[in-house]
Design a protein around this motif. Structure first.
Motif, PDB file in Angstrom:
ATOM      1  N   ASN A  90      47.188  -4.987  33.659  1.00  0.00           N
ATOM      2  CA  ASN A  90      47.763  -3.816  32.875  1.00  0.00           C
ATOM      3  C   ASN A  90      46.378  -3.367  32.324  1.00  0.00           C
ATOM      4  OD1 ASN A  90      49.258  -2.067  31.673  1.00  0.00           O
ATOM      5  ND2 ASN A  90      50.450  -3.639  30.636  1.00  0.00           N
ATOM      6  N   ILE A 123      45.380  -2.683  28.079  1.00  0.00           N
ATOM      7  CA  ILE A 123      44.168  -3.543  27.717  1.00  0.00           C
ATOM      8  C   ILE A 123      43.451  -2.557  27.014  1.00  0.00           C
ATOM      9  CG2 ILE A 123      42.447  -4.797  28.163  1.00  0.00           C
ATOM     10  CD1 ILE A 123      43.829  -6.113  30.329  1.00  0.00           C
ATOM     11  N   ILE A 176      45.000  -0.875  23.963  1.00  0.00           N
ATOM     12  CA  ILE A 176      44.901  -1.375  22.770  1.00  0.00           C
ATOM     13  C   ILE A 176      43.619  -1.703  22.144  1.00  0.00           C
ATOM     14  CG2 ILE A 176      45.201  -3.763  21.868  1.00  0.00           C
ATOM     15  CD1 ILE A 176      47.745  -4.077  23.589  1.00  0.00           C
ATOM     16  N   LEU A 177      42.543  -1.822  22.819  1.00  0.00           N
ATOM     17  CA  LEU A 177      41.150  -1.951  22.437  1.00  0.00           C
ATOM     18  C   LEU A 177      40.839  -0.640  21.910  1.00  0.00           C
ATOM     19  CD1 LEU A 177      39.292  -3.937  25.182  1.00  0.00           C
ATOM     20  CD2 LEU A 177      39.373  -4.458  22.784  1.00  0.00           C
ATOM     21  N   CYS A 220      42.757   1.429  20.481  1.00  0.00           N
ATOM     22  CA  CYS A 220      43.662   1.504  19.253  1.00  0.00           C
ATOM     23  C   CYS A 220      42.847   0.787  17.940  1.00  0.00           C
ATOM     24  CB  CYS A 220      44.972   1.160  19.258  1.00  0.00           C
ATOM     25  SG  CYS A 220      46.131   2.284  20.361  1.00  0.00           S
ATOM     26  N   THR A 221      42.491  -0.585  18.439  1.00  0.00           N
ATOM     27  CA  THR A 221      41.599  -1.352  17.475  1.00  0.00           C
ATOM     28  C   THR A 221      40.410  -0.624  16.904  1.00  0.00           C
ATOM     29  OG1 THR A 221      42.463  -2.973  18.987  1.00  0.00           O
ATOM     30  CG2 THR A 221      40.889  -3.719  17.295  1.00  0.00           C
ATOM     31  N   ALA A 222      39.744  -0.026  18.017  1.00  0.00           N
ATOM     32  CA  ALA A 222      38.320   0.739  17.701  1.00  0.00           C
ATOM     33  C   ALA A 222      38.486   1.765  16.773  1.00  0.00           C
ATOM     34  CB  ALA A 222      37.578   0.843  18.791  1.00  0.00           C
ATOM     35  N   TYR A 242      41.142   2.876  14.885  1.00  0.00           N
ATOM     36  CA  TYR A 242      42.081   2.379  13.445  1.00  0.00           C
ATOM     37  C   TYR A 242      40.808   2.666  12.345  1.00  0.00           C
ATOM     38  CZ  TYR A 242      45.043   0.202  10.275  1.00  0.00           C
ATOM     39  OH  TYR A 242      46.089   0.034   9.243  1.00  0.00           O
ATOM     40  N   PRO A 243      39.700   1.912  12.526  1.00  0.00           N
ATOM     41  CA  PRO A 243      38.767   2.002  11.386  1.00  0.00           C
ATOM     42  C   PRO A 243      38.192   3.389  11.064  1.00  0.00           C
ATOM     43  CG  PRO A 243      37.646   0.729  13.097  1.00  0.00           C
ATOM     44  CD  PRO A 243      39.268   0.819  13.214  1.00  0.00           C
ATOM     45  N   THR A 247      48.460   4.023  10.493  1.00  0.00           N
ATOM     46  CA  THR A 247      48.946   2.638  10.947  1.00  0.00           C
ATOM     47  C   THR A 247      50.126   2.877  11.812  1.00  0.00           C
ATOM     48  OG1 THR A 247      48.403   1.400   8.853  1.00  0.00           O
ATOM     49  CG2 THR A 247      50.219   0.353  10.369  1.00  0.00           C
ATOM     50  N   VAL A 297      48.747   4.333  15.045  1.00  0.00           N
ATOM     51  CA  VAL A 297      48.214   3.238  16.219  1.00  0.00           C
ATOM     52  C   VAL A 297      49.189   2.479  16.533  1.00  0.00           C
ATOM     53  CG1 VAL A 297      46.783   1.258  16.087  1.00  0.00           C
ATOM     54  CG2 VAL A 297      45.584   3.349  15.056  1.00  0.00           C
ATOM     55  N   GLY A 298      50.078   2.202  15.937  1.00  0.00           N
ATOM     56  CA  GLY A 298      51.417   1.383  16.129  1.00  0.00           C
ATOM     57  C   GLY A 298      51.959   1.997  17.521  1.00  0.00           C
ATOM     58  N   MET A 338      50.245   1.891  20.530  1.00  0.00           N
ATOM     59  CA  MET A 338      50.492   0.688  21.378  1.00  0.00           C
ATOM     60  C   MET A 338      51.829   0.397  21.854  1.00  0.00           C
ATOM     61  SD  MET A 338      48.071  -2.054  19.438  1.00  0.00           S
ATOM     62  CE  MET A 338      48.540  -1.931  17.527  1.00  0.00           C
ATOM     63  N   PHE A 339      52.739   0.725  21.141  1.00  0.00           N
ATOM     64  CA  PHE A 339      54.248   0.644  21.619  1.00  0.00           C
ATOM     65  C   PHE A 339      54.532   1.587  23.236  1.00  0.00           C
ATOM     66  CE2 PHE A 339      55.617  -0.649  17.357  1.00  0.00           C
ATOM     67  CZ  PHE A 339      55.795  -2.057  17.712  1.00  0.00           C
ATOM     68  N   LEU A 348      52.501  -0.058  25.808  1.00  0.00           N
ATOM     69  CA  LEU A 348      53.127  -1.419  26.370  1.00  0.00           C
ATOM     70  C   LEU A 348      54.601  -0.951  27.278  1.00  0.00           C
ATOM     71  CD1 LEU A 348      51.999  -4.004  24.069  1.00  0.00           C
ATOM     72  CD2 LEU A 348      51.290  -3.606  26.249  1.00  0.00           C
ATOM     73  N   LEU A 381      45.322  -9.426  24.401  1.00  0.00           N
ATOM     74  CA  LEU A 381      44.772  -8.832  25.678  1.00  0.00           C
ATOM     75  C   LEU A 381      45.197  -9.657  26.880  1.00  0.00           C
ATOM     76  CD1 LEU A 381      41.658  -7.335  24.501  1.00  0.00           C
ATOM     77  CD2 LEU A 381      43.635  -6.318  24.536  1.00  0.00           C
ATOM     78  N   PRO A 394      51.983  -5.394  19.682  1.00  0.00           N
ATOM     79  CA  PRO A 394      51.713  -4.486  18.878  1.00  0.00           C
ATOM     80  C   PRO A 394      51.564  -4.954  17.409  1.00  0.00           C
ATOM     81  CG  PRO A 394      52.903  -3.311  20.554  1.00  0.00           C
ATOM     82  CD  PRO A 394      53.072  -4.866  20.641  1.00  0.00           C
ATOM     83  N   LEU A 406      48.678  -5.086  14.863  1.00  0.00           N
ATOM     84  CA  LEU A 406      48.617  -4.406  13.407  1.00  0.00           C
ATOM     85  C   LEU A 406      48.274  -5.495  12.298  1.00  0.00           C
ATOM     86  CD1 LEU A 406      51.494  -1.963  13.947  1.00  0.00           C
ATOM     87  CD2 LEU A 406      48.978  -1.413  13.466  1.00  0.00           C
ATOM     88  N   MET A 455      44.817  -6.110  12.082  1.00  0.00           N
ATOM     89  CA  MET A 455      44.081  -5.424  11.614  1.00  0.00           C
ATOM     90  C   MET A 455      44.057  -5.055  10.158  1.00  0.00           C
ATOM     91  SD  MET A 455      43.888  -2.343  14.595  1.00  0.00           S
ATOM     92  CE  MET A 455      45.589  -1.952  14.654  1.00  0.00           C
ATOM     93  N   LEU A 478      35.497  -1.335   6.369  1.00  0.00           N
ATOM     94  CA  LEU A 478      35.636  -0.673   7.775  1.00  0.00           C
ATOM     95  C   LEU A 478      34.876  -1.462   8.694  1.00  0.00           C
ATOM     96  CD1 LEU A 478      35.886   3.034   6.800  1.00  0.00           C
ATOM     97  CD2 LEU A 478      37.621   1.817   7.331  1.00  0.00           C
ATOM     98  N   LEU A 524      36.585  -4.129  10.365  1.00  0.00           N
ATOM     99  CA  LEU A 524      37.791  -3.605  11.400  1.00  0.00           C
ATOM    100  C   LEU A 524      36.865  -3.500  12.652  1.00  0.00           C
ATOM    101  CD1 LEU A 524      39.988  -1.161   9.523  1.00  0.00           C
ATOM    102  CD2 LEU A 524      40.746  -3.245  10.522  1.00  0.00           C
ATOM    103  N   ALA A 577      37.400  -5.277  16.479  1.00  0.00           N
ATOM    104  CA  ALA A 577      37.481  -4.655  17.737  1.00  0.00           C
ATOM    105  C   ALA A 577      36.414  -5.179  18.808  1.00  0.00           C
ATOM    106  CB  ALA A 577      37.548  -3.125  17.710  1.00  0.00           C
TER     107      ALA A 577
END
Lengths: 186, 499
Positions: A103, A107, A110-111, A113-115, A117-118, A130, A133-134, A137-138, A141, B221, B395, B399, B402, B412, B415, B419
């Motif tokens: 997938n 992947i 999600i990465l 989204c993590t990057a 977010y800040p 939040t 980003v949430g 991700m939903f 998936l 992941l 997810p 969350l 994070m 920040l 965070l 990542a």
């Protein structure tokens, strides 16, 4: 992407060597001191040299290896060199095997989204960033319903805000929405 | 002896406070859940929950983490027995005979044996933990920087040797961990190193985003990469839980052997809970009157390893409490939680904060009692957690990671580090690298540097004086042996085969 493949192994070894060289070169800036009074640059220099030598050797090994010679071993979390092979190890292995043909979108998403977010949290503040980003991700998936994803991510964002700000007393990036929610929560 | 008993009773009294009971219960439940969920082991759970301990006092945080660690060992066996899926790595061995027992309709007995074995082992290891920690901490008070340097270096070397995968790659990972530990303001001279003008890096690279990234995000992941196959666990009836009289007889010795083996293996650096299960399995197979039953549903093959992995948890706490040095990645997490609260474990902590030490020890026992009550009657409820779709669970975990990372320093940079290390953890682990040595090296790297500099300063710059102290020299020799001995044995065996 298949990280077990020959090309990936080579790329990883090159990146590791490059990072080691960067670390070693950066360590020259700091004073090494004497054997009696060791300076702040001593350990970085020693570690830098060891890193360059070992990652260099690793690179040579990877580039010299014949196709199919190097087989990455068990790699998830705490694992031991126990020498037992059992069918139930498939649980961990399958995750990695699936990663090869799996997938990628999720992947990568999600990465991302993590990057991201800040980067967005300062502008959009806690609840909205939040939620976004949430929700992303939903969606990534493959949800059964977009409405459900929307509700879940909204509930997550709100409950996280209330739990962290009110229960744990964490100062989260706040705008008018957060101030309003904080007042309601109190 | 009398004094130890009294201290334990005081600890037990303190541990029965509602707040501590609450955290023990939460830890036990969360631990069982993480043990059941394949992929998310105790390490990942501790990493994710590290930030939640901020608002707790140090004792509560320790109680929560101990519950998670023990609970994961209990929970891991459930899915191994019922579904042939090891919830976490220390339960892999349980699959061999546990699942075979389940196929023969003895799942309930296997679960009970696993829980009872874990309980007995937990009890024995807690007793061992009390006595060995106190004995070792008294000795450790006489240790100087040279000895601590030797212990730290040997711990790291053992982990590199035993953590599986390529030793060479693990060595690189530990060097990277030490290198990351040098980022930030030098504790002795105040010089900023490798900050490149980034103000937040002055405080160093925090343990939390690295641990959460390498274990929490990377684990998500891996789970996402896996094609979701909904589990369909079978129901276990309460009346099926009781083993027969013959089975009780057969598990008595394996449980005791597993407990002692596990505890002593737990004292050794490396992924001790996992190693202990394999050692116990092979020991039981060798000592058994029915070795042919192993692999076909031998109850000893469940009782021994399950006791061993729980006892190893107690053993793993000894070096942390007595020496202040974590020998396993999970203990590095516990150290991280203590450091968040401004505490540094070690021989002086037991003297200065005896309440914390004894309350945590006593709560481990309470947690063990809770786990046996939770795990047997509620086994069906816990197994149903596997039915929660990963597209909802994952997810939420990301969350929580994070927000958890952000909540510690409101940084920040943390965070971004989360990542970066999430991606790095996924790539490195996919490529066959072990990341556990990296995390341990990041935690003990600054300690090692300080110890090295102090030791050299005391010895007047003589490196031989630093390494030649009796304890240090013995430790270096033991470490060297662990690397050389397998090579010699291998050559000896191949020569014997050829001859």
């Amino acid at each position: 992407m298949n990280w077990k493949g020959e090309g990936s192994q080579r790329a990883i070894s090159v990146v590791l060597l490059a990072l080691s060289l960067f670390y070693l070169l950066s360590s020259f800036k700091y004073k090494v001191g004497t054997y009696k009074i060791v300076g702040p640059g001593f350990l970085p220099l020693v570690i830098g040299i060891l890193l360059v030598v070992s990652t260099g050797l690793h690179l040579v090994r990877v580039f010299r290896a014949k196709p199919g010679e190097r087989k990455p071993r068990e790699s998830a979390g705490e694992t031991a060199d126990t020498g037992i092979e059992h069918e139930s190890m498939e649980g961990k292995e399958s995750a990695e095997t699936a990663a090869e043909g799996g997938n990628y979108l999720a992947i990568g998403g999600i990465l991302a989204c993590t990057a991201a977010y800040p980067l967005i949290i300062e502008y959009l503040k806690f609840v909205l960033s939040t939620f976004m980003v949430g929700f992303a991700m939903f969606i990534l998936l493959k949800p059964r319903s977009i409405v459900l994803s929307f509700i879940l991510s909204a509930a997550m964002a709100l409950s996280c805000f209330l739990i962290f700000s009110r229960l744990f007393g964490v100062a989260l990036p706040s705008g008018p929405l957060e101030v309003f929610l904080y007042r309601i929560g109190s | 002896m009398w004094e130890i008993g009294q201290c334990f009773l005081n600890g037990l009294f303190a541990a029965t406070k509602p707040l501590y009971l609450y955290y023990a219960l939460i830890g036990a439940i969360l631990g069982t859940i993480t043990g059941i969920l394949p992929g998310l082991g105790p390490l990942g759970a501790m990493a994710i929950l590290l930030s939640f301990t901020l608002k707790m006092d140090a004792t509560s945080a320790m109680i929560l983490f101990a519950g998670i660690y023990y609970g994961a060992m209990y929970g891991g066996s459930t899915t191994s027995i019922l579904l042939n899926i090891p919830g976490e790595a220390a339960s892999v061995v349980t699959c061999i005979d546990g699942y075979k027992m389940a196929q023969k309709g003895r799942a309930g007995a296997a679960l009970t044996v696993s829980a009872v074995g874990s309980f007995v082992a937990g009890t024995i290891s807690i007793i061992g933990l009390m006595f060995v920690t106190l004995f070792l901490s008294d000795i450790a008070l006489k240790f100087g920087p040279s000895e601590f340097l030797a212990i730290g270096l040997c711990g790291l070397a053992f982990l590199v040797r035993l953590s599986g995968g390529s030793i060479f790659q693990s060595f690189i990972m530990s060097l990277i961990g030490i290198a990351l530990g040098t980022v930030g303001t030098d504790a002795i001279t105040g010089v900023e190193r490798f900050t490149f003008g980034v103000r937040d890096l002055g405080q160093g690279i925090d343990f939390l985003p690295v641990a959460m990234g390498l274990f929490g995000i990377a684990e998500v992941l891996f789970t996402v990469a896996d094609k979701e196959a909904p589990a369909s666990p079978k129901k276990v009836r309460i009346k099926e839980l009781l083993p027969t009289r013959e089975e009780w007889k057969r598990i008595f010795a394996p449980v005791l052997r597993g407990s002692f083996l596990g505890f002593f293996i737990g004292l050794v650096p490396g992924p001790s809970p996992i190693i202990s299960t394999f050692v116990s399995y092979f020991t039981e197979k060798k000592l058994s009157k029915r070795p042919e039953e192993f692999g076909q549903g031998a109850i000893e093959g469940v009782a021994g390893p399950e006791s061993a992995n729980n006892a190893a948890v107690g053993g793993a706490y000894v070096p942390l409490f007595a020496l202040g040095i974590p020998f396993t990645p999970a203990m590095a997490m516990v150290l991280g939680a203590l450091m968040i609260h401004g505490l540094t474990p070690g021989p002086s902590l037991i003297k200065e904060k005896p309440d914390l030490f004894w309350t945590v020890i006593a709560s481990m026992y309470i947690g063990n009692c809770m786990l046996i009550v939770l795990n047997l009657p509620l086994v069906n409820i816990f197994v149903n957690i596997l039915r929660v779709p990963q597209r909802i669970l994952m997810p939420i975990i990301v969350l929580v990671c994070m927000i958890g990372v952000y909540s510690v320093n409101a940084s920040l940079l943390d965070l971004l580090l989360l990542a970066i290390f999430g991606l790095s953890g996924y790539i490195l682990r996919s490529a066959g690298f072990q990341v556990a040595p990296l995390i341990l090296a990041l935690v003990i790297g600054p300690m090692l540097e300080t110890a090295l500099r102090q030791a050299l300063n005391i010895s007047g710059g003589n490196l031989w004086t630093v390494v030649s102290k009796p304890i240090s020299l013995s430790l270096y020799a033991a470490t060297l042996l662990t690397f050389i001995l397998p090579v010699i044995l291998k050559k000896f065996r191949s020569a014997k085969k050829a001859g």
